[in-house]
Design a protein around this motif. Structure first.
Motif, PDB file in Angstrom:
ATOM      1  N   GLU A  39     -10.652 -12.800   3.792  1.00 13.67           N
ATOM      2  CA  GLU A  39     -10.096 -11.466   3.933  1.00 13.67           C
ATOM      3  C   GLU A  39     -10.861 -10.588   4.928  1.00 13.67           C
ATOM      4  OE1 GLU A  39     -13.394 -11.044   1.002  1.00 13.67           O
ATOM      5  OE2 GLU A  39     -11.846 -12.541   1.429  1.00 13.67           O
ATOM      6  N   LYS A  84      -8.426 -12.156   7.348  1.00 10.33           N
ATOM      7  CA  LYS A  84      -9.539 -11.849   8.243  1.00 10.33           C
ATOM      8  C   LYS A  84      -9.187 -12.046   9.707  1.00 10.33           C
ATOM      9  CE  LYS A  84     -11.702 -16.449   8.052  1.00 10.33           C
ATOM     10  NZ  LYS A  84     -12.914 -17.206   7.646  1.00 10.33           N
ATOM     11  N   TYR A 134      -4.563  -9.502  -0.351  1.00 13.57           N
ATOM     12  CA  TYR A 134      -5.543  -9.019   0.616  1.00 13.57           C
ATOM     13  C   TYR A 134      -4.974  -9.095   2.031  1.00 13.57           C
ATOM     14  CZ  TYR A 134      -6.292 -13.967   1.730  1.00 13.57           C
ATOM     15  OH  TYR A 134      -6.123 -15.271   2.109  1.00 13.57           O
ATOM     16  N   GLU A 135      -5.745  -8.575   2.964  1.00 12.38           N
ATOM     17  CA  GLU A 135      -5.423  -8.631   4.388  1.00 12.38           C
ATOM     18  C   GLU A 135      -6.249  -9.748   5.015  1.00 12.38           C
ATOM     19  OE1 GLU A 135      -2.699  -7.538   6.312  1.00 12.38           O
ATOM     20  OE2 GLU A 135      -3.262  -5.524   5.658  1.00 12.38           O
ATOM     21  N   THR A 195     -10.783  -5.755   1.529  1.00 19.02           N
ATOM     22  CA  THR A 195      -9.351  -5.732   1.213  1.00 19.02           C
ATOM     23  C   THR A 195      -8.957  -6.643   0.059  1.00 19.02           C
ATOM     24  OG1 THR A 195      -8.792  -7.493   2.814  1.00 19.02           O
ATOM     25  CG2 THR A 195      -8.801  -5.212   3.630  1.00 19.02           C
ATOM     26  N   LYS A 209     -12.931  -7.557   5.347  1.00 17.27           N
ATOM     27  CA  LYS A 209     -13.887  -7.044   4.365  1.00 17.27           C
ATOM     28  C   LYS A 209     -13.331  -5.826   3.641  1.00 17.27           C
ATOM     29  CE  LYS A 209     -18.755  -5.764   3.827  1.00 17.27           C
ATOM     30  NZ  LYS A 209     -20.048  -5.535   4.523  1.00 17.27           N
ATOM     31  N   TYR A 240      -4.332  -8.156  11.309  1.00 22.25           N
ATOM     32  CA  TYR A 240      -3.228  -7.605  10.533  1.00 22.25           C
ATOM     33  C   TYR A 240      -1.939  -8.346  10.921  1.00 22.25           C
ATOM     34  CZ  TYR A 240      -6.294  -3.897   8.982  1.00 22.25           C
ATOM     35  OH  TYR A 240      -7.317  -3.197   8.399  1.00 22.25           O
ATOM     36  N   LEU A 250       0.473  -6.175   2.216  1.00 21.71           N
ATOM     37  CA  LEU A 250      -0.656  -7.075   2.424  1.00 21.71           C
ATOM     38  C   LEU A 250      -0.145  -8.485   2.712  1.00 21.71           C
ATOM     39  CD1 LEU A 250      -2.993  -5.787  -0.417  1.00 21.71           C
ATOM     40  CD2 LEU A 250      -3.200  -5.330   2.037  1.00 21.71           C
ATOM     41  N   ASN A 264      -8.389  -7.942  -3.543  1.00 15.49           N
ATOM     42  CA  ASN A 264      -8.305  -7.393  -4.898  1.00 15.49           C
ATOM     43  C   ASN A 264      -8.564  -8.528  -5.885  1.00 15.49           C
ATOM     44  OD1 ASN A 264      -7.282  -6.536  -7.488  1.00 15.49           O
ATOM     45  ND2 ASN A 264      -6.230  -4.872  -6.444  1.00 15.49           N
ATOM     46  N   ARG A 274       2.522  -0.468   4.017  1.00 17.03           N
ATOM     47  CA  ARG A 274       1.958  -1.708   4.545  1.00 17.03           C
ATOM     48  C   ARG A 274       1.985  -2.780   3.458  1.00 17.03           C
ATOM     49  NH1 ARG A 274       1.460  -5.832   7.685  1.00 17.03           N
ATOM     50  NH2 ARG A 274      -0.508  -6.967   7.481  1.00 17.03           N
ATOM     51  N   LEU A 325       0.837  -1.193   0.000  1.00 20.80           N
ATOM     52  CA  LEU A 325       0.000   0.000   0.000  1.00 20.80           C
ATOM     53  C   LEU A 325       0.875   1.247   0.000  1.00 20.80           C
ATOM     54  CD1 LEU A 325      -2.727  -1.127   2.587  1.00 20.80           C
ATOM     55  CD2 LEU A 325      -2.706  -1.396   0.092  1.00 20.80           C
TER      56      LEU A 325
END
Length: 826
Positions: free
Chosen positions: A366, A381, A378-379, A370, A368, A384, A356, A372, A354, A350
């Motif tokens: 994931e 669920k 994605y991140e 995040t 919600k 982080y 991912l 692609n 950050r 990002l």
């Protein structure tokens, strides 16, 4: 009619004619037989009613089922193949090459015309397929060509030319299919030792992909597809699909010609992929583990990692993929790993730095919003997982040591700094320890790889990896010439080390009571994870964060005593239970999943920790893992603490890291960006180890004894009882003492190009070496005391020398086998 043309006519129209020793055509039977000179590979092409390869014999055994190998296309209006040819086939020969024309198939919307030609070059058979499309068209599928091997046991698997592999046993159900964007494969059978290498060449402007399937009739199939553009996946971003053979989306072809050349070779698998002589180690199991589990994490081009292709997953919060490449030792893996990190830099980071944490084929795992859908990043669920920051940095740094690609490193400089700075900014209380996104266990969120354990705020596991990432990157910054940034990150690493090693009552992670490092501290100051969490305590030792020998002994002795008491073949994630409120329900009751199960994924840190403390313990767990591979192929996510049987639907490529540590931390394979490095830590039982290692296009022979290490190349041999690094370029060989850049000996060949010597001693007062070849050589030393006098003694003669202001001196010597040179301070 000339004699030459008369002979040609007689040959061409005879019922059987031979085009050299390896190619024979029988016009009456309409069969062509092609054999390599060593008879290890042969094909029979049948053109009686269509055109296809009826038999493919490897070392005398036919590997094909009906209908053999064929070409074809599938459109919305039907499936058309060279097997059902609509044209009149003609066979001709010229200069030892045989050509088959008139291969036509299709319908009124699309006609395909093909010409096949076969040639023998060396020990290989070259098969050229020239295809012409009558119109632009949309294809649902294509066979360019399609190979039908008789069953899933003909080959154990295939090593792909992107560094990955297909493992036939994972194609369990009919139409299970794995599709990748590469076209070459080496299929192997470890029992027979036979292997078939298929190497494609396509024209510029085209792309190649391939898929591997378990057909409905039980065959193992391999389909190559040539297309104008990169193929898309048909089902989300899935490379593997269950019970569907059409893994790729429809694609357009253009009117005109497309050419593909296939080089087919018999490979002596045991010789080609030999791991050498490994006393005390099962070399065959090492070879098979690294060619299967080690490569399994290659999902596709630009997606190297784990969990792997069967579940279409890659976790960016794992720092060991470059290390796996070091042990796999395949340039294709290394190239793919570099492009993977490029892709992650460009698509998974990002703007604020950050990184991912994951890649997957479809949403569902994931946080919600995040996921692609185009990239798959994605991140997670679960929370982080902040170790994706450190994972990226560690992998990038170690990948640079493997490739030595300075331009590549430069392209990652800003992104690595962004990743580090993102985490550095999280030290909100300025105590030198970096904080997670979650603050306490009540949030029920994860912060690292143990994704259903609610580790939060100040996480020792992530901070230990941060220490490793900082130190690795400091070296990269220095190589790039940015001393300011190098000093900055080195200062942060030292501050982290100091804060980390404080006792828990003083804000650090060391538990005086339990004699271990705890896992985390919540924002409210409450302490968690004093249940002997192995990856935390191993990481602290392996990464050099703890260099207190008393603490190291207390930790490692505890872990070994507990492991022996339970007779565990490998280490569990924790020895005692987390508290109920510290973990997700899927981790309860103890021992279960990340709350007590055995996860060999983090084995490399255990081996690295024990290798410096007690090599026999490290070696025991290496051999334990190899025994487990022989039993079940390590085809599990984890192992039950209570039964020590494999568990989990997911298979983790990281489960091989105990063996990658064999190469790094026992055999001492430590490539650096400008040299091949060797830093062994050998047990006496391993003395006599001898294997080849490829690095950047050069082959090195590694010979290890407990008291003497040797690296050989085509034009050099270097021996030393100490760690060292070597780079041979042109006439000059550079010897890096201790595999560092502080003390370097350069030897330039002035006559005999061979350079062979043994470094006997090098300390602050003396450098001693012995040459074993005759010739004239220039010696130059770097790293001695500046402006200091030295005496050079060689063959009974002495000479006074003096270093310059940089600590360098140079001298010439004529040597013969046994010539000794000693350089001492005067």
């Amino acid at each position: 009619m000339t004699l030459k043309s008369l002979l040609f006519t007689l040959i061409a129209f005879s019922p059987f004619f031979c085009l050299g020793s390896g190619i024979k055509n029988d016009p009456q039977e309409k069969k062509i037989t092609i054999s390599s000179p060593d008879k290890k590979l042969s094909l029979i092409i049948d053109y009686a009613r269509g055109c296809f390869v009826k038999e493919l014999r490897i070392n005398g055994k036919n590997t094909l089922a009906d209908p053999g190998i064929y070409t074809g296309v599938k459109t919305r209006s039907g499936e058309f193949m060279a097997l059902k040819n609509s044209g009149k086939i003609s066979v001709s020969q010229n200069n030892g090459k045989i050509t088959v024309t008139g291969i036509n198939y299709g319908d009124q919307l699309l006609t395909v015309k093909e010409t096949w030609s076969f040639d023998i070059k060396g020990s290989a058979v070259i098969w050229n397929i020239n295809r012409e499309y009558s119109n632009d068209a949309i294809l649902e599928d294509a066979a360019f060509p399609h190979w039908n091997f008789s069953n899933l046991s003909v080959w154990k698997g295939g090593i792909l030319d992107n560094g990955g592999m297909v493992w036939c046993k994972y194609l369990t159900k009919p139409d299970d299919t794995y599709g990748v964007h590469t076209g070459g494969a080496t299929f192997w059978n470890p029992d027979s030792g036979d292997a078939l290498r298929i190497s494609p060449t396509i024209e510029k402007g085209n792309e190649i992909a391939s898929k591997f399937s378990h057909s409905k009739n039980g065959n193992f199939t391999f389909t190559q597809i040539v297309s104008p553009d990169t193929l898309n996946q048909r089902y989300d971003l899935s490379r593997f699909v269950n019970e569907k053979h059409d893994v790729f989306a429809p694609f357009q072809v253009k009117k005109g010609k497309v050419n593909l050349a296939l080089k087919l070779e018999y490979i002596d698998y045991a010789k080609e992929y030999s791991r050498g002589t490994l006393p005390g180690i099962d070399a065959v199991s090492v070879r098979e583990l690294l060619n299967t589990t080690g490569r399994y994490g290659v999902v596709d081009n630009d997606i190297v990692g784990a969990n792997g292709w069967l579940t279409n997953w890659k976790c960016l919060h794992e720092p060991f993929f470059a290390q796996i490449g070091m042990a796999v030792n395949d340039p294709a893996y290394d190239r793919n790993m570099s492009s993977t990190l490029d892709r992650e830099r460009d698509l998974a980071m990002l703007p604020d730095g950050r990184v991912l944490s994951r890649w997957h084929n479809a949403p569902g795992d994931e946080i919600k919003g995040t996921f692609n859908n185009k990239t798959g990043y994605y991140e997670a669920k679960w929370g982080y997982t902040v170790d994706s920051q450190t994972g990226y940095v560690i992998n990038a740094s170690e990948q640079f040591d493997l490739t030595g690609d300075l331009d590549w490193l430069k392209s990652h400089k800003l992104s690595v700094e962004k990743a580090l700075d993102w985490l550095i900014r999280r030290d909100s209380d300025n105590n030198g320890i970096f904080e997670m996104v979650n603050n306490n266990i009540s949030e029920k969120k994860a912060s690292d790889w143990l994704d259903i354990v609610w580790a939060s705020y100040e996480n020792a596991f992530v901070n230990a990896q941060m220490y490793e990432a900082l130190n690795l990157w400091v070296n990269c910054e220095r190589i790039l010439g940015d001393e300011v940034k190098a000093d900055y990150y080195a200062k942060i690493a030292l501050r982290l080390k100091t804060a980390f090693n404080k006792s828990t009552k003083d804000g650090g992670f060391w538990s005086e009571e339990k004699k271990q490092y705890i896992y985390w501290r919540d924002k409210d100051g409450s302490l968690h994870g004093d249940n002997l969490v192995t990856p935390v305590n191993f990481a602290v030792i392996a990464f050099g964060l703890c260099d207190d020998q008393t603490r190291i002994a207390q930790i490692l002795d505890q872990i070994e005593a507990r492991s022996k008491a339970e007779k565990l073949f490998h280490w569990p994630l924790v020895f005692d239970s987390f508290k109920r409120e510290e973990v997700d329900g899927g981790n309860w009751p103890f021992p279960k999943y990340e709350n007590g199960d055995i996860f060999p994924t983090w084995g490399y840190m255990g081996i690295r920790a024990y290798a410096q403390y007690d090599k026999s313990i490290a070696l025991k767990y290496i051999n334990n893992l190899l025994e487990q591979y022989k039993e079940d192929g390590l085809s599990s996510q984890r192992y039950s603490r209570s039964t020590q049987k494999g568990l989990g639907d997911d298979i983790l490529a990281g489960i091989s890291t105990t063996i990658t540590a064999l190469y790094r931390d026992i055999y001492g394979i430590r490539p650096k960006w400008n040299r091949m490095g060797l830093e062994p830590n050998l047990s006496s039982s391993l003395s006599g180890t001898d294997f080849s290692y490829k690095l950047r296009g050069k082959n090195y022979q590694v010979k290890l004894k407990t008291d003497l290490y040797e690296l050989q190349g085509e034009d050099f041999s270097v021996k030393s009882k100490d760690a060292f690094g070597v780079n041979r370029s042109g006439k000059t060989l550079k010897y890096f003492h201790q595999n560092k850049e502080q003390m370097i000996l350069e030897i330039k060949a002035l006559s005999n190009p061979l350079i062979r010597f043994e470094l006997k001693q090098w300390d602050e007062n003396t450098l001693s070496a012995e040459m074993s070849v005759k010739g004239d050589y220039n010696f130059q030393t770097k790293g001695l005391q500046p402006n200091e006098g030295y005496i050079l003694v060689s063959d009974g003669k002495s000479e006074n020398l003096k270093t310059d202001e940089k600590g360098t001196l140079s001298f010439n010597i004529n040597t013969k086998p046994g010539t000794k040179l000693i350089l001492k301070k005067s």
